[in-house]
Design an enzyme around this catalytic site. Structure first.
Site, short mmCIF file in Angstrom:
data_model
loop_
_atom_site.label_atom_id
_atom_site.label_comp_id
_atom_site.label_asym_id
_atom_site.label_seq_id
_atom_site.Cartn_x
_atom_site.Cartn_y
_atom_site.Cartn_z
N ALA B 70 0.75 -1.21 0.01
CA ALA B 70 0.01 -0.01 0.04
C ALA B 70 1.03 1.28 -0.06
O ALA B 70 0.99 1.88 0.86
CB ALA B 70 -0.80 0.10 1.15
N ASN B 128 -2.48 3.97 -15.88
CA ASN B 128 -2.77 2.98 -14.79
C ASN B 128 -4.13 3.43 -14.38
O ASN B 128 -4.40 4.54 -13.69
CB ASN B 128 -1.81 3.18 -13.71
CG ASN B 128 -2.46 2.42 -12.08
OD1 ASN B 128 -3.43 1.72 -12.29
ND2 ASN B 128 -1.46 2.59 -11.11
N CYS B 131 -6.81 3.80 -10.27
CA CYS B 131 -6.78 4.91 -9.16
C CYS B 131 -8.24 5.18 -8.78
O CYS B 131 -9.06 5.22 -9.70
CB CYS B 131 -6.00 6.10 -9.41
SG CYS B 131 -4.49 5.63 -10.17
N ILE B 192 -1.86 -7.61 -15.30
CA ILE B 192 -2.99 -6.89 -14.52
C ILE B 192 -2.53 -6.29 -13.21
O ILE B 192 -0.91 -6.32 -12.91
CB ILE B 192 -3.79 -8.38 -13.85
CG1 ILE B 192 -2.91 -9.07 -12.77
CG2 ILE B 192 -4.93 -8.96 -14.36
CD1 ILE B 192 -3.55 -10.18 -11.88
N GLY B 244 1.79 -10.14 -13.71
CA GLY B 244 1.34 -10.86 -12.45
C GLY B 244 1.79 -12.02 -12.07
O GLY B 244 1.47 -12.98 -12.54
C1 FMN Z 1 5.69 -2.22 -4.55
C2 FMN Z 1 4.66 -1.99 -5.77
C3 FMN Z 1 4.36 -0.82 -6.21
C4 FMN Z 1 3.58 -0.72 -7.38
N1 FMN Z 1 3.49 0.31 -7.86
C5 FMN Z 1 2.62 0.52 -9.20
C6 FMN Z 1 2.58 1.83 -9.90
O1 FMN Z 1 3.07 3.05 -9.23
N2 FMN Z 1 1.79 1.83 -10.95
C7 FMN Z 1 1.22 0.77 -11.64
O2 FMN Z 1 0.88 0.82 -12.79
N3 FMN Z 1 1.45 -0.40 -10.81
C8 FMN Z 1 2.17 -0.67 -9.85
N4 FMN Z 1 2.10 -1.67 -8.94
C9 FMN Z 1 1.66 -2.99 -9.58
C10 FMN Z 1 2.70 -3.82 -10.66
O3 FMN Z 1 3.12 -2.90 -11.68
C11 FMN Z 1 2.11 -5.28 -11.34
O4 FMN Z 1 1.05 -4.70 -12.01
C12 FMN Z 1 1.62 -5.80 -10.21
O5 FMN Z 1 2.38 -5.83 -9.03
C13 FMN Z 1 1.44 -7.38 -10.74
O6 FMN Z 1 2.70 -7.95 -11.11
P1 FMN Z 1 3.48 -8.77 -9.97
O7 FMN Z 1 2.73 -10.06 -9.45
O8 FMN Z 1 4.83 -9.18 -10.83
O9 FMN Z 1 4.04 -7.98 -9.10
C14 FMN Z 1 2.96 -1.86 -8.14
C15 FMN Z 1 3.48 -3.25 -7.55
C16 FMN Z 1 4.31 -3.25 -6.42
C17 FMN Z 1 4.69 -4.63 -5.60
#
Ligand code: FMN
Ligand code: FAD
Ligand code: FES
Lengths: 244, 305
Positions: B70, B128, B131, B192, B244
């Site tokens: 978060a 994104n 939001c 996702i 994801g």
């Molecule tokens: C710490 C953290 C910060 C993230 N910040 C953003 C963000 O600023 N903008 C965004 O579109 N997604 C953000 N995400 C989502 C990731 O880009 C990604 O869509 C999501 O984590 C799923 O992929 P993963 O399972 O490989 O982490 C964030 C994810 C994490 C873990």
């Protein structure tokens, strides 16, 4: 920062819940006392951050308290087992800011990083006074180790079962010209209020990465936001904003 | 053309591996560890019109095979990104980067993209829509086809660069949202984002995260992501960027078989900072194992026959 595979040389209890683990591996990324390492453990997703307690010639000493799944798992590991460790994380303490008599204040598992710090300061020819705070007598560790370095050591226990009764702030020496501290946040706040000089504080925060990539550990400071893992864990007294 | 080359909305990538937004900052921390120019690209930290500190800490909770974050879109704001972060990034990264943009009103999104549009090395916008819409009762733009389309259309007006809309999985019908974005002018769909999740500490009996809930990501969400990529890729005629829970070369191929043209790697970077490098190095061996000559041949392979 470096990623390395470390081999366990020893892993033994110091108290009922606190263990010392010595690891062998490439420690070249560790450049200052107060830095930490981040340890990958089987079956757990996030790494576990633990302070560098000592580091000499490829031997890394960690002192950790069993508080949950990860530290419990570490406590059951045997000599010869290997760990994937990120080393050289965080800024560490800046010993150049200390005068000639440094005061080190540690509470519980905030004590370990002060060991390498004391060693470094003493090697620089500085006088080091250490106050180590614990809850009760059977939780006390590292008193002898600090004495062996040549530090003036005072131990406090909250219940008075060993050393001075009370908190570390109840046993501050009459004179010192700089301080360094690490411990639970209530202790850090008390140190902030009760010290009369400048100093450095080491903070803890829940971490995602531990190397500055995720913004999981940010805090507000006088000079803007900082990541505890990368711009910290050590902050100077004048940059701290409590409860921000 | 190498075996790993793919083409994402007209821009050629040396390989389909793209660190996901929010897990790679602006690349500097990783540039200390390896040459990040080996990546296909990377998606930089979600950027907003105004600077944001984000949420109070704790912001992170561990889960079985994953994590909840978060962070709350902490970023220095678009002006500082242009003036400070991008020039610094250019010292380490010389390829086209993906600009991840967030907003809290349709105007915010359009403003931020318009400001970034002049930056030569931005190859794609990744908008994104997860939001909350402050004018829409706080509902996420990504939860309604109309709101997602409105954001898409507004950004489309301010840029000719390839425009990817990054969807939230926290919806009942992701396909209708993807189609609405396509109709509104999107050049691609990215998905996702994180799944809404929560952990409670048994010792304190309180939520682990100060914000109570957060975004769940990491290996645990991989099957959900593959399913959604498959559904969306089967329904739109624009490229899909899949992400994801990806953490290995095998996962990348699986995502591509589901229909992804390129693949983002998020949380895995935080646990193993070398994961993207390892994946890129492993891909040829894993392709050999499965008899794949060129990676681009497998895109959408699971949809045929
Ligand atoms: C710490 C953290 C910060 C993230 N910040 C953003 C963000 O600023 N903008 C965004 O579109 N997604 C953000 N995400 C989502 C990731 O880009 C990604 O869509 C999501 O984590 C799923 O992929 P993963 O399972 O490989 O982490 C964030 C994810 C994490 C873990
Ligand atoms: C910079 C830094 C240095 C540290 N140095 C030491 C040390 O030298 N010795 C020591 O005993 N402990 C130290 N800690 C605390 C140590 O990281 C935690 O006790 C440990 O992560 C707990 O893991 P667990 O799996 O046993 O607990 P669990 O409660 O099962 O862990 C669940 C999650 O919460 C995180 N977590 C739990 N407690 C803490 C905490 N206090 N700080 C940060 N994350 C936490 C864990 O890393 C994990 O992601 C340090 C923490 C930080 C941030
Ligand atoms: S824990 Fe990821 S930035 Fe500090």
């Amino acid at each position: 920062m470096k990623q390395g595979i470390f081999t366990i040389l020893t892993n033994q209890p110091l108290t009922d819940t606190v263990y010392r683990m010595v690891l062998k591996g490439d420690t070249s990324a560790i450049t200052a006392p107060g830095q930490f390492v981040n340890i990958k453990l089987d079956g757990l997703y996030l790494r576990r951050p633990i302070s560098v307690c000592d580091c000499v010639d490829g031997e890394l000493t960690l002192v950790y308290k069993v508080v949950g799944k990860g530290t419990e798992q570490m406590s059951t590991m045997s000599v010869g087992e290997q760990l994937d460790v990120l080393t050289g994380l965080g800024n560490g303490y800046d010993t150049a800011l200390a005068g000639s008599h440094a005061l080190l204040l540690g509470g519980g598992v905030g004590v370990p990083p002060l060991y390498m710090l004391a060693k470094t300061l003493i090697a620089q020819g500085k006088t080091v006074s250490v106050v180590l705070g614990f809850n009760t007598k059977n939780e006390v560790f590292y008193e002898q180790e600090f004495k062996a370095l040549g530090a003036n050591v005072t131990v406090t226990t909250v219940d008075g079962s060993y050393g001075v009764k009370g908190f570390v702030t109840d046993a501050l020496p009459a004179s010192y010209d700089y301080f360094f501290t690490c411990g639970p946040e209530p202790m850090l706040k008390a140190v902030y209020k009760n010290t009369v000089t400048e100093g450095q504080f080491s903070f803890e925060e829940r971490m995602g990465c531990g190397f500055g990539a995720c913004m999981g550990c940010s805090c507000k400071t006088v000079t803007g936001y900082k990541r505890i893992c990368k711009d910290g864990p050590v902050l100077t007294k004048e940059e701290i904003l409590w409860d921000a | 053309m190498g075996r790993l080359t793919v083409n994402l909305c007209g821009v050629e990538l040396d390989n389909p591996i793209i660190p996901a937004s929010g897990t790679f900052g602006y690349g500097y921390e990783f540039a200390e560890l390896y040459d990040i120019n080996m990546l296909g690209s990377f998606s930089f930290k979600g950027t907003t019109k105004e600077p944001r500190f984000g949420n109070p800490t704790p912001r992170i909770a561990e889960c079985p095979m994953g994590m909840i974050n978060a962070v709350g879109l902490q970023n220095p704001g678009v002006e500082k990104v242009i003036a400070e972060e991008l020039p610094k990034m250019r010292q380490h990264f010389h390829k086209k980067v993906m600009a991840n943009v967030s907003g809290f009103s349709v105007e915010d999104y359009a403003y931020t993209c318009e400001r970034l549009n002049g930056e030569e090395d931005i190859g794609w916008f990744e908008v994104n829509v997860s939001c909350p819409n402050v004018h829409g009762g706080g509902m996420s733009f990504g939860t309604s086809p109309e709101a997602a389309a409105e954001v898409t259309a507004a950004v489309r007006k301010v840029t000719d660069k390839p425009l990817l809309i990054k969807l939230s999985p926290n919806v009942t019908d992701i396909v209708s949202i993807a189609k609405a974005c396509e109709a509104a002018g999107a050049d691609g769909i990215s998905l996702i984002n994180t799944l809404l999740g929560m952990r409670i500490d048994l010792k304190t009996k309180k939520p682990v995260i100060a914000n109570k809930m957060g975004g769940f990501s990491g290996s645990a969400i991989f099957p959900v992501a593959v399913r959604m990529v498959y559904q969306v890729a089967g329904a739109v005629n624009i490229p899909v960027v899949g992400m994801g829970g990806v953490s290995s070369a095998e996962d990348v191929i699986e995502m591509m078989l589901a229909g992804a043209t390129a693949v983002e790697v998020g949380a895995a970077n935080l646990i193993d900072p070398f994961v993207c490098k390892t994946i890129i190095e492993e891909l040829p061996r894993v392709m050999d194992k499965y008899g794949i000559q060129n990676l681009s041949d497998v895109i959408g392979g699971a949809h045929h026959g």
